[in-house]
Design a protein around this motif. Structure first.
Motif, mmCIF file in Angstrom:
data_model
loop_
_atom_site.group_PDB
_atom_site.id
_atom_site.type_symbol
_atom_site.label_atom_id
_atom_site.label_comp_id
_atom_site.label_asym_id
_atom_site.label_seq_id
_atom_site.Cartn_x
_atom_site.Cartn_y
_atom_site.Cartn_z
ATOM 1 N N GLU A 212 0.834 -1.192 0.000
ATOM 2 C CA GLU A 212 0.000 0.000 0.000
ATOM 3 C C GLU A 212 0.872 1.247 0.000
ATOM 4 O O GLU A 212 0.570 2.248 -0.647
ATOM 5 N N ARG A 213 1.974 1.173 0.758
ATOM 6 C CA ARG A 213 2.854 2.335 0.874
ATOM 7 C C ARG A 213 3.440 2.729 -0.486
ATOM 8 O O ARG A 213 3.377 3.896 -0.868
ATOM 9 N N VAL A 214 3.991 1.743 -1.224
ATOM 10 C CA VAL A 214 4.624 2.107 -2.487
ATOM 11 C C VAL A 214 3.582 2.500 -3.532
ATOM 12 O O VAL A 214 3.831 3.362 -4.368
ATOM 13 N N LEU A 215 2.399 1.901 -3.440
ATOM 14 C CA LEU A 215 1.374 2.273 -4.410
ATOM 15 C C LEU A 215 0.853 3.678 -4.130
ATOM 16 O O LEU A 215 0.459 4.406 -5.043
ATOM 17 N N ALA A 216 0.850 4.077 -2.852
ATOM 18 C CA ALA A 216 0.454 5.436 -2.512
ATOM 19 C C ALA A 216 1.491 6.426 -3.039
ATOM 20 O O ALA A 216 1.156 7.540 -3.460
ATOM 21 N N LEU A 217 2.741 5.991 -3.019
ATOM 22 C CA LEU A 217 3.812 6.870 -3.498
ATOM 23 C C LEU A 217 3.762 7.016 -5.015
ATOM 24 O O LEU A 217 4.010 8.095 -5.556
ATOM 25 N N PHE A 218 3.467 5.929 -5.710
ATOM 26 C CA PHE A 218 3.384 5.953 -7.178
ATOM 27 C C PHE A 218 1.993 5.481 -7.615
ATOM 28 O O PHE A 218 1.813 4.322 -7.983
ATOM 29 N N PRO A 219 0.993 6.368 -7.556
ATOM 30 C CA PRO A 219 -0.375 5.951 -7.880
ATOM 31 C C PRO A 219 -0.483 5.376 -9.298
ATOM 32 O O PRO A 219 -1.338 4.538 -9.571
ATOM 33 N N ARG A 220 0.427 5.829 -10.167
ATOM 34 C CA ARG A 220 0.396 5.333 -11.540
ATOM 35 C C ARG A 220 0.544 3.812 -11.581
ATOM 36 O O ARG A 220 -0.077 3.131 -12.400
ATOM 37 N N LEU A 221 1.356 3.279 -10.673
ATOM 38 C CA LEU A 221 1.582 1.833 -10.655
ATOM 39 C C LEU A 221 0.317 1.086 -10.236
ATOM 40 O O LEU A 221 0.059 -0.022 -10.689
ATOM 41 N N ALA A 222 -0.481 1.711 -9.351
ATOM 42 C CA ALA A 222 -1.717 1.074 -8.919
ATOM 43 C C ALA A 222 -2.648 0.873 -10.107
ATOM 44 O O ALA A 222 -3.342 -0.144 -10.212
ATOM 45 N N GLU A 223 -2.622 1.852 -11.043
ATOM 46 C CA GLU A 223 -3.466 1.714 -12.233
ATOM 47 C C GLU A 223 -2.988 0.572 -13.122
ATOM 48 O O GLU A 223 -3.746 -0.003 -13.875
ATOM 49 N N ARG A 224 -1.697 0.292 -13.053
ATOM 50 C CA ARG A 224 -1.100 -0.670 -13.984
ATOM 51 C C ARG A 224 -0.826 -2.023 -13.317
ATOM 52 O O ARG A 224 -0.082 -2.823 -13.858
ATOM 53 N N ILE A 225 -1.444 -2.276 -12.173
ATOM 54 C CA ILE A 225 -1.017 -3.375 -11.301
ATOM 55 C C ILE A 225 -1.025 -4.743 -11.982
ATOM 56 O O ILE A 225 -0.192 -5.589 -11.689
#
Lengths: 238, 421
Positions: free
Chosen positions: A116-129
């Motif tokens: 959750e921490r790294v995805l909060a830092l790079f929201p773009r990655l959450a879209e591309r998970i």
């Protein structure tokens, strides 16, 4: 500034008979961003790799958090809360973003909440998970490489040329993320950069590496004002 | 005009190839073999190539390039969808196979399943961990000889020896793994190739232990909970169930043994892929330097891949020995390694279903068309070329993510840059 987290004392590294690092002394203190600048082939990446124990230093001592890590095997060094985002990103192209991130947590299974921490830092990655690493853009791949390194909850992050081949806007985003990590989470960063101007602006302190030897050190702003640094690395880029 | 020139050029190449391969036929003549020319057949083949090339050109002319590119992903999506029901259908068919067909086809299925199992075993080393192993037959041989020798010297049965044979093969896997830890790609391939040959040559020359070229015969057959096959006295399968003894019972039993072993291999590979170890194998295939940066123990990861791959090779070898009742070094030539590797590559590196399909096509196909044995290599080569043109990443080229939220999104290999990983 507090205690030294990473200390290199008289470190020399060789590739066969060729000496790549000549008795390098370098200190990274807890909570600092330290940058290492230098021309192509100066030995910047070699220095990073030597800290990771591959290749091993032939002379000198590397101390991390009070322990001598000079002779430790690479995988044990990397399990001591040191993370390395290698040059050229080196994400796993056929694995999804999620799998890439999980690979980063491999050596530190107790890193709960890291996801959750790294995805909060790079929201773009959450879209591309669910997308494959190889299909990401260069900037996204660099974000993934940093996020992957952060998955093990490191104290020290070794970042090797994060701006390589990226558009200036993306570089600014990535540098902003590094600054935020340092300020908000107290992450210590050793940053190797070609992009000397931006790196020196970001860093608390910097070192200049020429032909495998440290020639200058000082605070980021100090180095930025030095005429030698300006003429060698900053001409035209400021 | 260019179309004609290209077609003529292709025909010329075909002439050069077919003239010696097909055009000359050896016939028994006076004092040995004589060569009989077959110009007619060569003419037909060359003509086929000429008009085939012309046809390809015409098709390209009629259908513009963008249209062609759009076909590819659809093809990939179709195979992915096919896979969803093809795998269960294949499993169901495999389970009832002996009830459907006669002895010859059950025997053939045993052979195919042996190669499916070898393919799945090698898939761990080559497909998952990305270590090119050209000497996989060595572990097959170690398994076969381990079972034959242990059974000969201790009198233990198949089921006791099977794990021992597997473990011995795994031990040899680690033994091979140590010296090649630092090698990659071509260099690794050459050392593994040599390793395969070393094992074979040792088996051939250590006459006092292995019997050399004469091999070992009289290897005991497997039993079903202590019940032997063959004969109908008490203590045999037929005697216990009051059936009339028939050789078919043993063959069907062997079929289910290898089916079980193959399923076990598949199950273990699939489970391992979801564990951190399996993910580390895949990461190793993708990028070794990144693996090091992430604190993965490269040594352990490589050695376990070799060991687990060799383990299944050893199981398959022990089964081979018990099925044949006889082993000799002749069964473990480089050709076997090449066949298994071809199965893995044709099937699509890392794909379990693909490997099974490729084994069926390659082994089953080769056996069914035994009458055309003369042309087997020709057809094999042609099949490889066609594959490389149509599906450069193997029959089943999609890789299912080992972890996913919700439905995994599949991305065909054609969308990932070629040459990576």
């Amino acid at each position: 500034m507090s205690d030294a987290l990473l200390t290199l004392a008289g470190v020399s590294t060789f590739y066969g008979a060729v000496q790549a690092l000549k008795s390098v002394d370098l200190v990274v203190r807890e909570g600092e961003i330290v940058t290492l600048i230098g021309a192509n082939g100066a030995g910047k990446s070699t220095l990073m790799m030597t800290i990771c124990g591959n290749p091993r230093a032939r002379a000198g001592r590397i101390t991390y958090a009070g322990d001598d890590i000079t002779a430790l095997p690479t995988h044990l060094i990397m399990r001591r809360a040191i993370a390395h985002a290698p040059e050229g990103r080196r994400i796993f192209p056929r694995m999804t973003v999620r799998e890439n991130l999980l690979m980063g947590a491999q050596s530190a299974p107790e890193a709960a909440g890291a996801f959750e921490r790294v995805l909060a830092l790079f929201p773009r990655l959450a879209e591309r998970i669910g997308q494959r690493g190889g299909t990401l853009s260069g900037g996204e791949q660099q974000m993934l490489a940093i996020a992957r390194a952060l998955m093990s909850r490191p104290r020290l992050l070794l970042l090797d040329e994060p701006s390589l081949g990226l558009a200036p806007m993306i570089v600014r985003q990535i540098f902003a993320a590094i600054r935020a990590l340092n300020r908000d989470q107290g992450l210590t960063v050793l940053l190797v950069e070609q992009n000397a101007f931006q790196a020196l602006k970001l860093a608390h302190r910097g070192y200049v590496l020429v032909n495998g030897a440290i020639t200058m050190e000082g605070s980021g702003m100090e180095l930025l004002r030095r005429p030698e640094v300006r003429s060698a690395y900053l001409e035209g880029s400021a | 005009m260019t179309a004609l020139r290209e077609a003529a050029l292709s025909a010329l190449v075909a002439l050069g190839l077919f003239a010696p391969i097909v055009g000359l036929r050896t016939v028994p003549g006076e004092g040995g073999l004589a060569l009989a020319p077959q110009p007619g057949l060569v003419g037909v083949l060359v003509g086929l190539v000429f008009f085939g090339r012309l046809g390809v050109h015409l098709r390209d002319r009629l259908r513009p390039a963008p249209g062609r590119a759009a076909v590819r992903p659809r093809l990939a999506a179709t195979t992915a969808r096919l896979g969803a029901w093809l795998a269960p259908a294949l499993i169901a068919l495999a389970l009832i196979w002996p009830a459907l067909v006669g002895r010859y086809y059950v025997d053939l299925a045993i052979l195919v399943l042996t190669y499916v199992m070898l393919g799945w075993g090698l898939n761990i080393v080559v497909g998952l961990a990305g270590l090119l192993d050209l000497g996989y037959v060595a572990f097959y041989a170690v398994g076969a000889y381990a079972y034959a020798l242990i059974a000969q010297f201790t009198g233990l049965g198949f089921w006791t020896c099977l794990p021992m044979a597997g473990l011995l093969a795994a031990l040899w896997g680690v033994t091979l793994g140590f010296p090649v830890l630092r090698l990659r790609g071509d260099y690794l391939a050459i050392v593994t190739l040599a390793f395969g040959e070393i094992i074979r040559v040792v088996l051939l020359n250590w006459v006092s232990l292995t019997g050399g070229p004469n091999g070992i015969s009289g290897i005991p057959r497997p039993t079903l909970f202590g019940l032997r096959f063959g004969g109908d006295e008490p203590g045999s399968f037929a005697g216990f169930f009051h059936l009339t003894s028939s050789p078919m019972q043993r063959i069907v039993f062997l079929y289910y043994v290898i089916l079980g072993l193959a399923f076990f291999t598949n199950l273990v590979s699939l489970r391992l892929r979801r564990l951190p170890l399996g993910r580390a194998w895949e990461a190793l295939r993708e990028d070794e330097i990144a693996c090091r940066s992430l604190g993965i123990n490269i040594t352990r990861t490589k050695l376990t891949a070799f060991a687990v791959g060799a383990l299944f090779g050893g199981f398959a070898g022990a089964f081979f020995a018990t099925r044949q009742g006889f082993v000799s070094p002749e069964s473990f030539t480089f050709m076997e390694s090449a066949t298994v590797l071809a199965i893995v590559v044709l099937g699509g590196l890392g794909s379990q279903l693909g490997v099974a399909l490729a084994a069926i096509v390659m082994i089953g196909g080769a056996e069914l068309f035994r009458e055309f044995a003369d042309y087997r290599m020709l057809v094999f080569g042609l099949a490889l070329v066609v594959m490389m043109v149509l599906r450069p990443r193997g029959l089943v080229s999609t890789r299912t993510p080992s972890v996913a939220l919700g439905t995994p999104r599949m991305i065909g290999a054609d969308m990932v840059a070629q040459g990576r990983g």
